[in-house]
Scaffold this active site. Structure first.
Site, short mmCIF file in Angstrom:
data_model
loop_
_atom_site.label_atom_id
_atom_site.label_comp_id
_atom_site.label_asym_id
_atom_site.label_seq_id
_atom_site.Cartn_x
_atom_site.Cartn_y
_atom_site.Cartn_z
N ASP A 1 8.03 -8.19 5.53
CA ASP A 1 6.81 -8.86 5.11
C ASP A 1 6.67 -8.69 3.60
O ASP A 1 7.07 -7.68 3.05
CB ASP A 1 5.59 -8.23 5.80
N GLU B 1 3.96 -9.23 0.19
CA GLU B 1 2.65 -9.52 -0.39
C GLU B 1 2.93 -10.13 -1.75
O GLU B 1 3.89 -9.73 -2.43
CB GLU B 1 1.78 -8.27 -0.50
N HIS C 1 -2.44 -6.46 5.98
CA HIS C 1 -2.20 -7.13 4.69
C HIS C 1 -1.52 -6.21 3.68
O HIS C 1 -1.63 -6.44 2.47
CB HIS C 1 -3.47 -7.76 4.12
N ASP D 1 2.07 -4.67 8.10
CA ASP D 1 2.26 -5.96 8.76
C ASP D 1 3.66 -6.05 9.37
O ASP D 1 3.83 -6.59 10.47
CB ASP D 1 2.04 -7.11 7.78
#
Length: 180
Positions: free
Chosen positions: A7, A9, A156, A161
């Site tokens: 994942d 960000e 998040h 995540d």
């Protein structure tokens, strides 16, 4: 079922204009989440031209990562080769792989590297197959359907995540009776 679940960000939604600020990943080996085999780092974001990017307030509001948090973090040029080594020749999984995959392809291209995993699995698409009568398939809803929970402060954030996505992937593959 041996994959790397990851994942990202980011500073925004555009792989061309925005930058990665965090990468989190872990392996699934033989159908089990191997939390000890993890990759987790903040990234100091730079533009395509190499200028320092500030993390916009609207992105900070989503993931909670601030400019102060990434001030001492490595740049993607230093982190990306390590992450690609971690992935190796494994298939990858992400929730909404089109988003994370586009960022990875653009980041790799920008740094003269290649993002070409042998397969990409999307837990959002798997959720649509497993729960065809449902309209919503975001990670929060999927986690609730599968009785999964995020660690405190983990939603998040890349590793939090990725951990829930990995557990969701295992359960979805079992539910769909599919081997990866």
């Amino acid at each position: 079922m041996n994959v790397v679940v990851f994942d990202l960000e980011t500073t925004g939604l555009s792989p061309e204009r925005d930058a990665i600020v965090e990468i989190g990943a872990l392996r699934v080996r033989d159908g089990r989440v191997a939390e000890s085999e993890r990759f987790e780092t903040l990234v100091r974001p730079l533009s395509a031209g190499g200028e320092l990017l500030r993390i916009p307030w609207h992105a900070q509001r989503v993931h909670g990562i601030s400019d102060d948090m990434v001030r001492g973090a490595p740049h993607l040029a230093d982190v990306l080769p390590q992450f690609l080594d971690f992935v190796g020749g494994s298939p990858v999984v992400a929730h909404n792989i089109s988003f994370d995959g586009r960022f990875m392809r653009e980041a790799a291209r920008r740094h003269g590297l290649t993002w070409a995993p042998p397969a990409e699995y999307c837990t959002m698409q798997l959720s649509r197959r497993a729960f065809p009568g449902e309209r919503t398939h975001n990670l929060d809803v999927l986690a609730g359907r599968l009785d999964l929970s995020f660690a405190r402060g983990g939603r998040h954030r890349s590793f939090g995540d990725a951990r829930v996505t990995a557990e969701a992937f295992v359960r979805l593959m079992e539910r769909l009776k599919v081997g990866a």
